[in-house]
Write a protein that holds these residues in place. Structure first.
Motif, PDB file in Angstrom:
ATOM      1  N   ASP A 135       0.821  -1.224   0.000  1.00  0.00           N
ATOM      2  CA  ASP A 135       0.000   0.000   0.000  1.00  0.00           C
ATOM      3  C   ASP A 135       0.854   1.273   0.000  1.00  0.00           C
ATOM      4  O   ASP A 135       0.343   2.365  -0.265  1.00  0.00           O
ATOM      5  N   GLN A 136       2.148   1.139   0.313  1.00  0.00           N
ATOM      6  CA  GLN A 136       3.036   2.318   0.297  1.00  0.00           C
ATOM      7  C   GLN A 136       4.012   2.283  -0.875  1.00  0.00           C
ATOM      8  O   GLN A 136       4.977   3.041  -0.921  1.00  0.00           O
ATOM      9  N   ARG A 137       3.775   1.383  -1.832  1.00  0.00           N
ATOM     10  CA  ARG A 137       4.711   1.188  -2.939  1.00  0.00           C
ATOM     11  C   ARG A 137       4.980   2.479  -3.709  1.00  0.00           C
ATOM     12  O   ARG A 137       4.060   3.177  -4.112  1.00  0.00           O
ATOM     13  N   ALA A 138       6.280   2.764  -3.929  1.00  0.00           N
ATOM     14  CA  ALA A 138       6.670   3.940  -4.706  1.00  0.00           C
ATOM     15  C   ALA A 138       7.463   3.536  -5.956  1.00  0.00           C
ATOM     16  O   ALA A 138       7.729   4.360  -6.820  1.00  0.00           O
ATOM     17  N   VAL A 139       7.850   2.256  -6.019  1.00  0.00           N
ATOM     18  CA  VAL A 139       8.622   1.760  -7.165  1.00  0.00           C
ATOM     19  C   VAL A 139       7.867   0.586  -7.802  1.00  0.00           C
ATOM     20  O   VAL A 139       7.785  -0.498  -7.214  1.00  0.00           O
ATOM     21  N   PRO A 140       7.299   0.795  -8.996  1.00  0.00           N
ATOM     22  CA  PRO A 140       6.611  -0.318  -9.667  1.00  0.00           C
ATOM     23  C   PRO A 140       7.602  -1.447  -9.972  1.00  0.00           C
ATOM     24  O   PRO A 140       8.749  -1.173 -10.354  1.00  0.00           O
ATOM     25  N   ALA A 141       7.145  -2.683  -9.807  1.00  0.00           N
ATOM     26  CA  ALA A 141       8.012  -3.832 -10.082  1.00  0.00           C
ATOM     27  C   ALA A 141       8.518  -3.785 -11.523  1.00  0.00           C
ATOM     28  O   ALA A 141       9.642  -4.185 -11.812  1.00  0.00           O
ATOM     29  N   GLU A 142       7.682  -3.269 -12.441  1.00  0.00           N
ATOM     30  CA  GLU A 142       8.068  -3.205 -13.851  1.00  0.00           C
ATOM     31  C   GLU A 142       9.312  -2.340 -14.067  1.00  0.00           C
ATOM     32  O   GLU A 142      10.163  -2.657 -14.896  1.00  0.00           O
ATOM     33  N   ASP A 143       9.405  -1.226 -13.324  1.00  0.00           N
ATOM     34  CA  ASP A 143      10.577  -0.341 -13.450  1.00  0.00           C
ATOM     35  C   ASP A 143      11.851  -1.095 -13.092  1.00  0.00           C
ATOM     36  O   ASP A 143      12.875  -0.998 -13.780  1.00  0.00           O
ATOM     37  N   ALA A 144      11.774  -1.837 -12.001  1.00  0.00           N
ATOM     38  CA  ALA A 144      12.940  -2.568 -11.523  1.00  0.00           C
ATOM     39  C   ALA A 144      13.286  -3.711 -12.472  1.00  0.00           C
ATOM     40  O   ALA A 144      14.461  -3.961 -12.770  1.00  0.00           O
ATOM     41  N   LYS A 145      12.252  -4.378 -12.979  1.00  0.00           N
ATOM     42  CA  LYS A 145      12.463  -5.500 -13.895  1.00  0.00           C
ATOM     43  C   LYS A 145      13.144  -5.015 -15.174  1.00  0.00           C
ATOM     44  O   LYS A 145      14.075  -5.638 -15.681  1.00  0.00           O
ATOM     45  N   GLU A 146      12.681  -3.887 -15.648  1.00  0.00           N
ATOM     46  CA  GLU A 146      13.239  -3.297 -16.871  1.00  0.00           C
ATOM     47  C   GLU A 146      14.718  -2.940 -16.665  1.00  0.00           C
ATOM     48  O   GLU A 146      15.579  -3.229 -17.503  1.00  0.00           O
ATOM     49  N   PHE A 147      15.020  -2.325 -15.515  1.00  0.00           N
ATOM     50  CA  PHE A 147      16.398  -1.941 -15.209  1.00  0.00           C
ATOM     51  C   PHE A 147      17.280  -3.197 -15.106  1.00  0.00           C
ATOM     52  O   PHE A 147      18.393  -3.244 -15.631  1.00  0.00           O
ATOM     53  N   ALA A 148      16.761  -4.234 -14.430  1.00  0.00           N
ATOM     54  CA  ALA A 148      17.518  -5.475 -14.250  1.00  0.00           C
ATOM     55  C   ALA A 148      17.832  -6.130 -15.593  1.00  0.00           C
ATOM     56  O   ALA A 148      18.952  -6.584 -15.830  1.00  0.00           O
ATOM     57  N   GLU A 149      16.835  -6.147 -16.484  1.00  0.00           N
ATOM     58  CA  GLU A 149      17.049  -6.755 -17.807  1.00  0.00           C
ATOM     59  C   GLU A 149      18.098  -5.981 -18.589  1.00  0.00           C
ATOM     60  O   GLU A 149      18.977  -6.556 -19.225  1.00  0.00           O
ATOM     61  N   LYS A 150      18.016  -4.651 -18.513  1.00  0.00           N
ATOM     62  CA  LYS A 150      18.961  -3.800 -19.246  1.00  0.00           C
ATOM     63  C   LYS A 150      20.388  -4.008 -18.751  1.00  0.00           C
ATOM     64  O   LYS A 150      21.339  -4.013 -19.520  1.00  0.00           O
ATOM     65  N   GLU A 151      20.546  -4.211 -17.435  1.00  0.00           N
ATOM     66  CA  GLU A 151      21.881  -4.311 -16.833  1.00  0.00           C
ATOM     67  C   GLU A 151      22.380  -5.753 -16.650  1.00  0.00           C
ATOM     68  O   GLU A 151      23.480  -5.970 -16.167  1.00  0.00           O
TER      69      GLU A 151
END
Length: 222
Positions: A133-149
């Motif tokens: 309920d306090q999420r500020a970082v969507p999982a998709e953002d992190a997943k995208e960054f992880a895939e890129k790196e």
């Protein structure tokens, strides 16, 4: 007399894994959940560096994981080169409720890559997944960054013990597999090891999972 005990304690491998990320993202809690299956609500900030160990069995081999935890504060950053030396795995943690802790991840990754071994296995961790309920970082953002790196990625909750074991086991198993492949191809012509990384259910991006020589590991990134 004690040889029975000694044979039980035979360790085949010791893998050093570092935990990095901003302070207060829950690194120490992730560590104590993995090493001792404990969680403390009144945990104090880590000062300097500490480490804990846990021995597990991977493919019938005894592996001691030596997990190093550091204070995320700037004033302890001088410790970096000694902290990263010999590390074969890293957990890069942020707090899903604090956008800033995620925005700092590229800086932590840059520091890690400038100090650590080129083939280090890296897992991005979004901790505190119980605070949806306090999420500020969507999982998709992190997943995208992880895939890129070229990183593995999981969201964890040290409080609820969600994915903490999976995160460490993914990193440790990957290190183990890379080590075994190195042993297998050591006597072979290196040209044979330029094929694509083995496919699996986990996201394996060109990078740490490739068994090609370190100096040419950048050639396959798209």
């Amino acid at each position: 007399m004690a040889n029975g005990v000694e044979s039980q304690q035979k360790i085949d491998y010791v893998f050093k894994v570092v935990l990095i990320g901003d302070s207060a993202v829950g690194k120490s809690q992730i560590l104590s959940r993995f090493a001792r299956n404990e969680f403390s609500l009144d945990s104090k900030a880590t000062i300097g560096v500490e480490f804990q160990t846990r021995t597990l069995v991977i493919q019938h081999k005894s592996v001691k994981a030596q997990i190093w935890d550091t204070a995320g504060q700037e004033r302890y950053r001088a410790v970096t080169s000694a902290y990263y030396r010999g590390a074969v795995g890293a957990l890069l943690a942020y707090d899903i409720t604090k956008r800033q802790s995620f925005d700092h991840i590229p800086r932590w990754l840059e520091e890690l890559r400038s100090h650590a071994d080129k083939n280090i296995v890296i897992m991005l961790i979004g901790n505190k997944s119980d605070l949806e309920d306090q999420r500020a970082v969507p999982a998709e953002d992190a997943k995208e960054f992880a895939e890129k790196e070229g990183l593995f990625f999981l969201e964890t909750s040290a409080l609820e013990a969600t994915n903490v074991e999976a995160a460490f086991m993914t990193v440790l198993t990957e290190i183990f597999n890379i080590l075994n492949k190195k042993n297998l191809v050591a006597g072979e012509d290196q040209g044979k090891s330029n094929g694509p990384p083995p496919s699996g259910k986990r996201i394996v991006i060109p990078g740490p999972a490739q068994e090609i020589p370190a100096k040419s590991s950048m050639c396959c990134r798209s």
